[in-house]
Motif scaffolding. Structure first.
Motif, PDB file in Angstrom:
ATOM      1  N   ALA A  54      16.363 -10.047  61.417  1.00 17.58           N
ATOM      2  CA  ALA A  54      16.496  -9.366  60.136  1.00 17.58           C
ATOM      3  C   ALA A  54      17.657  -9.918  59.325  1.00 17.58           C
ATOM      4  O   ALA A  54      18.606 -10.470  59.869  1.00 17.58           O
ATOM      5  CB  ALA A  54      16.708  -7.875  60.369  1.00 17.58           C
ATOM      6  N   THR A  55      17.540  -9.724  58.043  1.00 19.34           N
ATOM      7  CA  THR A  55      18.609 -10.054  57.114  1.00 19.34           C
ATOM      8  C   THR A  55      19.233  -8.749  56.642  1.00 19.34           C
ATOM      9  O   THR A  55      18.513  -7.797  56.332  1.00 19.34           O
ATOM     10  CB  THR A  55      18.052 -10.834  55.909  1.00 19.34           C
ATOM     11  OG1 THR A  55      17.385 -11.999  56.393  1.00 19.34           O
ATOM     12  CG2 THR A  55      19.164 -11.241  54.958  1.00 19.34           C
ATOM     13  N   LYS A  56      20.545  -8.717  56.604  1.00 24.28           N
ATOM     14  CA  LYS A  56      21.263  -7.520  56.177  1.00 24.28           C
ATOM     15  C   LYS A  56      21.618  -7.670  54.699  1.00 24.28           C
ATOM     16  O   LYS A  56      22.114  -8.709  54.269  1.00 24.28           O
ATOM     17  CB  LYS A  56      22.540  -7.369  57.003  1.00 24.28           C
ATOM     18  CG  LYS A  56      23.390  -6.172  56.651  1.00 24.28           C
ATOM     19  CD  LYS A  56      24.622  -6.149  57.563  1.00 24.28           C
ATOM     20  CE  LYS A  56      25.516  -4.984  57.299  1.00 24.28           C
ATOM     21  NZ  LYS A  56      26.665  -4.956  58.237  1.00 24.28           N
ATOM     22  N   TYR A  57      21.356  -6.600  53.934  1.00 26.39           N
ATOM     23  CA  TYR A  57      21.716  -6.568  52.521  1.00 26.39           C
ATOM     24  C   TYR A  57      22.634  -5.382  52.279  1.00 26.39           C
ATOM     25  O   TYR A  57      22.362  -4.280  52.742  1.00 26.39           O
ATOM     26  CB  TYR A  57      20.463  -6.411  51.646  1.00 26.39           C
ATOM     27  CG  TYR A  57      19.518  -7.586  51.746  1.00 26.39           C
ATOM     28  CD1 TYR A  57      19.744  -8.745  51.016  1.00 26.39           C
ATOM     29  CD2 TYR A  57      18.422  -7.529  52.581  1.00 26.39           C
ATOM     30  CE1 TYR A  57      18.887  -9.825  51.112  1.00 26.39           C
ATOM     31  CE2 TYR A  57      17.545  -8.606  52.698  1.00 26.39           C
ATOM     32  CZ  TYR A  57      17.785  -9.749  51.954  1.00 26.39           C
ATOM     33  OH  TYR A  57      16.936 -10.825  52.058  1.00 26.39           O
ATOM     34  N   THR A  65      20.848  -2.121  53.913  1.00 23.91           N
ATOM     35  CA  THR A  65      19.441  -2.171  54.290  1.00 23.91           C
ATOM     36  C   THR A  65      19.197  -3.448  55.080  1.00 23.91           C
ATOM     37  O   THR A  65      19.965  -4.405  54.979  1.00 23.91           O
ATOM     38  CB  THR A  65      18.504  -2.139  53.067  1.00 23.91           C
ATOM     39  OG1 THR A  65      18.790  -3.255  52.228  1.00 23.91           O
ATOM     40  CG2 THR A  65      18.650  -0.852  52.290  1.00 23.91           C
ATOM     41  N   TYR A  66      18.127  -3.445  55.852  1.00 23.68           N
ATOM     42  CA  TYR A  66      17.746  -4.610  56.638  1.00 23.68           C
ATOM     43  C   TYR A  66      16.317  -4.977  56.260  1.00 23.68           C
ATOM     44  O   TYR A  66      15.482  -4.111  56.033  1.00 23.68           O
ATOM     45  CB  TYR A  66      17.822  -4.318  58.141  1.00 23.68           C
ATOM     46  CG  TYR A  66      19.211  -3.953  58.586  1.00 23.68           C
ATOM     47  CD1 TYR A  66      20.107  -4.946  58.963  1.00 23.68           C
ATOM     48  CD2 TYR A  66      19.631  -2.636  58.622  1.00 23.68           C
ATOM     49  CE1 TYR A  66      21.387  -4.619  59.371  1.00 23.68           C
ATOM     50  CE2 TYR A  66      20.904  -2.301  59.030  1.00 23.68           C
ATOM     51  CZ  TYR A  66      21.775  -3.300  59.402  1.00 23.68           C
ATOM     52  OH  TYR A  66      23.035  -2.980  59.798  1.00 23.68           O
ATOM     53  N   SER A  67      16.046  -6.259  56.232  1.00 22.43           N
ATOM     54  CA  SER A  67      14.716  -6.727  55.877  1.00 22.43           C
ATOM     55  C   SER A  67      14.239  -7.741  56.903  1.00 22.43           C
ATOM     56  O   SER A  67      15.004  -8.571  57.385  1.00 22.43           O
ATOM     57  CB  SER A  67      14.753  -7.362  54.486  1.00 22.43           C
ATOM     58  OG  SER A  67      13.488  -7.866  54.140  1.00 22.43           O
ATOM     59  N   THR A  68      12.948  -7.653  57.238  1.00 20.40           N
ATOM     60  CA  THR A  68      12.338  -8.610  58.149  1.00 20.40           C
ATOM     61  C   THR A  68      11.221  -9.338  57.430  1.00 20.40           C
ATOM     62  O   THR A  68      10.700  -8.861  56.421  1.00 20.40           O
ATOM     63  CB  THR A  68      11.738  -7.905  59.383  1.00 20.40           C
ATOM     64  OG1 THR A  68      10.704  -7.032  58.953  1.00 20.40           O
ATOM     65  CG2 THR A  68      12.793  -7.153  60.160  1.00 20.40           C
ATOM     66  N   PHE A  87      16.483  -2.026  65.155  1.00 15.83           N
ATOM     67  CA  PHE A  87      15.930  -1.008  64.275  1.00 15.83           C
ATOM     68  C   PHE A  87      14.417  -1.174  64.240  1.00 15.83           C
ATOM     69  O   PHE A  87      13.898  -2.266  64.440  1.00 15.83           O
ATOM     70  CB  PHE A  87      16.521  -1.076  62.859  1.00 15.83           C
ATOM     71  CG  PHE A  87      16.140  -2.323  62.116  1.00 15.83           C
ATOM     72  CD1 PHE A  87      15.043  -2.341  61.271  1.00 15.83           C
ATOM     73  CD2 PHE A  87      16.883  -3.487  62.272  1.00 15.83           C
ATOM     74  CE1 PHE A  87      14.686  -3.490  60.598  1.00 15.83           C
ATOM     75  CE2 PHE A  87      16.539  -4.639  61.597  1.00 15.83           C
ATOM     76  CZ  PHE A  87      15.428  -4.642  60.756  1.00 15.83           C
ATOM     77  N   TRP A  88      13.731  -0.077  64.030  1.00 14.31           N
ATOM     78  CA  TRP A  88      12.277  -0.117  63.905  1.00 14.31           C
ATOM     79  C   TRP A  88      11.929  -0.308  62.443  1.00 14.31           C
ATOM     80  O   TRP A  88      12.361   0.454  61.590  1.00 14.31           O
ATOM     81  CB  TRP A  88      11.642   1.164  64.440  1.00 14.31           C
ATOM     82  CG  TRP A  88      11.750   1.272  65.923  1.00 14.31           C
ATOM     83  CD1 TRP A  88      12.657   2.012  66.630  1.00 14.31           C
ATOM     84  CD2 TRP A  88      10.949   0.597  66.887  1.00 14.31           C
ATOM     85  NE1 TRP A  88      12.465   1.830  67.974  1.00 14.31           N
ATOM     86  CE2 TRP A  88      11.410   0.968  68.163  1.00 14.31           C
ATOM     87  CE3 TRP A  88       9.870  -0.285  66.802  1.00 14.31           C
ATOM     88  CZ2 TRP A  88      10.848   0.499  69.336  1.00 14.31           C
ATOM     89  CZ3 TRP A  88       9.303  -0.765  67.969  1.00 14.31           C
ATOM     90  CH2 TRP A  88       9.795  -0.373  69.219  1.00 14.31           C
ATOM     91  N   ALA A  89      11.134  -1.327  62.136  1.00 11.95           N
ATOM     92  CA  ALA A  89      10.695  -1.596  60.769  1.00 11.95           C
ATOM     93  C   ALA A  89       9.325  -0.970  60.524  1.00 11.95           C
ATOM     94  O   ALA A  89       8.724  -1.193  59.486  1.00 11.95           O
ATOM     95  CB  ALA A  89      10.657  -3.104  60.516  1.00 11.95           C
TER      96      ALA A  89
END
Length: 100
Positions: A54-57, A65-68, A87-89
């Motif tokens: 994930a990438t952290k923003y 927030t985190y994005s996958t 974390f669960w996406a």
């Protein structure tokens, strides 16, 4: 710096260790192009799980927030990893809540 494929493999192995330590049986997907990386079993339920780095923003207001990379399959749970932790996406079933 690790290549993206090696980073992804590292996340898969971290998940295998975490689920195994939590008492689950874990099987690695036999084919690299399948919709899931792992098959996790608690002797009652079978879970298909795709692991993602994930990438952290951090927004201007301090919200994190985190994005996958989203290549979701409707029957596969998405588990993200960032150096901050798991974390669960996707929606997580009750049997997996609090495991990671």
């Amino acid at each position: 710096m690790l290549s993206p494929s090696k980073r992804g493999m590292s996340v898969e192995y971290r998940a295998i260790v975490a689920f195994t330590q939590a008492g689950f049986e874990v099987f690695h997907n036999a084919h690299s192009d399948g919709p899931a990386d792992l098959i996790v079993w608690d002797r009652e339920n079978l879970f298909l799980i795709d692991t993602k780095t994930a990438t952290k923003y951090v927004r201007a207001d301090g919200t994190v927030t985190y994005s996958t990379n989203k290549n979701y399959h409707p029957d596969v749970l998405v588990l993200g990893w960032h150096e901050d932790g798991w974390f669960w996406a996707s929606d997580v079933p009750e049997a997996l809540k609090g495991v990671l």
